[in-house]
Scaffold this motif. Structure first.
Motif, PDB file in Angstrom:
ATOM      1  N   GLU A   2      -6.586  13.331  23.862  1.00 53.83           N
ATOM      2  CA  GLU A   2      -7.446  12.407  24.620  1.00 53.83           C
ATOM      3  C   GLU A   2      -8.847  12.392  24.019  1.00 53.83           C
ATOM      4  N   ALA A   3      -9.268  13.575  23.534  1.00 56.30           N
ATOM      5  CA  ALA A   3     -10.603  13.688  22.925  1.00 56.30           C
ATOM      6  C   ALA A   3     -10.745  12.807  21.683  1.00 56.30           C
ATOM      7  N   GLN A   4      -9.609  12.383  21.124  1.00 55.02           N
ATOM      8  CA  GLN A   4      -9.637  11.505  19.955  1.00 55.02           C
ATOM      9  C   GLN A   4      -9.353  10.062  20.351  1.00 55.02           C
ATOM     10  N   GLY A   5      -9.363   9.807  21.633  1.00 52.93           N
ATOM     11  CA  GLY A   5      -9.184   8.440  22.107  1.00 52.93           C
ATOM     12  C   GLY A   5      -7.755   8.072  22.475  1.00 52.93           C
ATOM     13  N   HIS A   6      -6.851   9.053  22.493  1.00 50.41           N
ATOM     14  CA  HIS A   6      -5.478   8.757  22.886  1.00 50.41           C
ATOM     15  C   HIS A   6      -5.360   8.796  24.410  1.00 50.41           C
ATOM     16  N   LYS A   7      -4.336   8.101  24.891  1.00 53.98           N
ATOM     17  CA  LYS A   7      -4.158   7.970  26.325  1.00 53.98           C
ATOM     18  C   LYS A   7      -3.777   9.302  26.968  1.00 53.98           C
TER      19      LYS A   7
END
Ligand code: 5GP
Ligand code: MG
Length: 178
Positions: free
Chosen positions: A165-170
């Motif tokens: 999530e920290a890399q923009g994943h859901k």
């Protein structure tokens, strides 16, 4: 492309909690410990672990970032971007217990290079390695991790896909990709 789920978001959460518990067992109050995330992909994990440890121990723990690109022995042989990521270690590592954090351990060459890169900053009392995924039997150097999220049998041709999530994943998910 075939994708197999290795860790779903719940299991990843449990895994990270366990890694933090192991660190707390061995590092006590973290008074002499610093955490260094490997650029580019180890830094998100390092940040997640760092935040949890600070919350659980209520201690300030130094966090830095290390890019070992130019210290790699295969620097000129591989398609490694000539552009390095930021190295930022604005604390003293001399005499400290360093925990290096990376997402995936494969041949071990990045970590060997990290040792070289770190020397420029001083001589730690001890260096440990934490990885989320240990790709088994693919090592080309005698490198082993002290803390392993999950050890996975992989072929050299396969790839571990780390979605955070920290890399923009859901959702946090780790896949093995053929
Ligand atoms: P090594 O230097 O041990 O061969 O490879 C480890 C480094 O390359 C790590 O910094 C890691 O981010 C990256 N790496 C190697 N294999 C994989 C993989 O299958 N998936 C991901 N996400 N990174 C890998
Ligand atoms: Mg490595």
């Amino acid at each position: 492309m075939q994708k197999k789920l290795i860790l779903d978001s719940d299991l990843l959460d449990i895994t990270i909690s366990r890694l933090c518990q192991q660190l707390i067992e061995r590092h006590g109050n973290f008074s002499e410990t610093v955490i260094i995330g490997m650029q580019p992909r180890g830094i998100h994990l390092a940040e997640i672990i760092h935040a949890r440890l600070q919350k659980d121990t209520k201690k300030e723990i130094p966090l830095g970032y290390l890019d070992a690109t130019f210290y790699r022995d295969d620097f000129r042989r591989r398609e490694i971007p000539a552009k390095a990521n930021e190295t930022r270690i604005d604390f003293i590592i001399e005499g400290k217990r360093v925990v290096l954090v990376d997402d995936v351990l494969f041949t071990g060459r990045t970590i060997r290079a990290a040792m070289d890169a770190m020397i420029a900053f001083g001589r730690p009392a001890k260096v440990e390695l934490l990885v989320l995924i240990d790709r088994k039997y693919t090592r080309e150097l005698p490198v082993a991790a002290d803390y392993v999220g999950k050890a996975v049998n992989t072929l050299t041709s396969q790839r571990v896909l780390v979605e955070l999530e920290a890399q923009g994943h859901k959702q946090n998910k780790i896949w093995l990709v053929n």
